[in-house]
Design a protein around this motif. Sequence first.
Motif, short mmCIF file in Angstrom:
data_model
loop_
_atom_site.label_atom_id
_atom_site.label_comp_id
_atom_site.label_asym_id
_atom_site.label_seq_id
_atom_site.Cartn_x
_atom_site.Cartn_y
_atom_site.Cartn_z
N PHE A 119 17.57 11.30 -1.24
CA PHE A 119 16.62 11.57 -2.31
C PHE A 119 15.82 10.31 -2.64
N LEU A 120 16.50 9.17 -2.78
CA LEU A 120 15.82 7.90 -3.07
C LEU A 120 14.88 7.49 -1.94
N GLU A 121 15.36 7.60 -0.72
CA GLU A 121 14.55 7.20 0.44
C GLU A 121 13.32 8.09 0.59
N ALA A 122 13.46 9.39 0.35
CA ALA A 122 12.32 10.30 0.46
C ALA A 122 11.27 9.98 -0.60
N MET A 123 11.70 9.67 -1.82
CA MET A 123 10.74 9.30 -2.87
C MET A 123 10.01 8.02 -2.51
N ALA A 124 10.74 7.06 -1.95
CA ALA A 124 10.13 5.78 -1.58
C ALA A 124 9.06 5.98 -0.51
N VAL A 125 9.34 6.81 0.48
CA VAL A 125 8.36 7.09 1.54
C VAL A 125 7.14 7.79 0.95
N GLU A 126 7.39 8.80 0.12
CA GLU A 126 6.31 9.57 -0.51
C GLU A 126 5.38 8.68 -1.34
N LEU A 127 5.95 7.66 -2.00
CA LEU A 127 5.18 6.82 -2.91
C LEU A 127 4.80 5.47 -2.30
N ASN A 128 5.05 5.31 -1.00
CA ASN A 128 4.68 4.08 -0.29
C ASN A 128 5.31 2.85 -0.94
N ILE A 129 6.62 2.91 -1.15
CA ILE A 129 7.37 1.83 -1.76
C ILE A 129 8.37 1.29 -0.75
N ASP A 130 8.47 -0.04 -0.67
CA ASP A 130 9.53 -0.66 0.14
C ASP A 130 10.78 -0.66 -0.73
N LEU A 131 11.83 0.00 -0.26
CA LEU A 131 13.04 0.17 -1.06
C LEU A 131 14.27 -0.35 -0.32
N LYS A 132 15.06 -1.13 -1.03
CA LYS A 132 16.35 -1.59 -0.51
C LYS A 132 17.42 -1.03 -1.46
#
Length: 93
Positions: A6-19
């Motif tokens: 869920f977190l990774e999908a939101m990050a991709v959708e919003l163009n965010i680099d997420l660790k």
Amino acid sequence: VDFIKFLEAMAVELNIDLKIDFFPVAVSQGVTSSLFKLSAKGNFTNIMQFFQKLETGPYFINTKDLVIQKVISLEKDGKREIESTISLQAIGI
């Protein structure tokens, strides 16, 4: 874990680099909870949308700490990027 997807999908959708840093599961009174530290980098609007979706998403979370700081570099479109860190407890996952 579905929560991490869920977190990774939101990050991709919003163009965010997420660790994502995950800490061991705890059980208290029969309820499981996991601690996460999320480090995100992106433009301000997208980071705020990420937090809103996280807050209104299908998972029960308890925010422990939130830090937002400006990054000096500029994106290609001239918008400033920010870095943010949120520590949270996800309950029941």
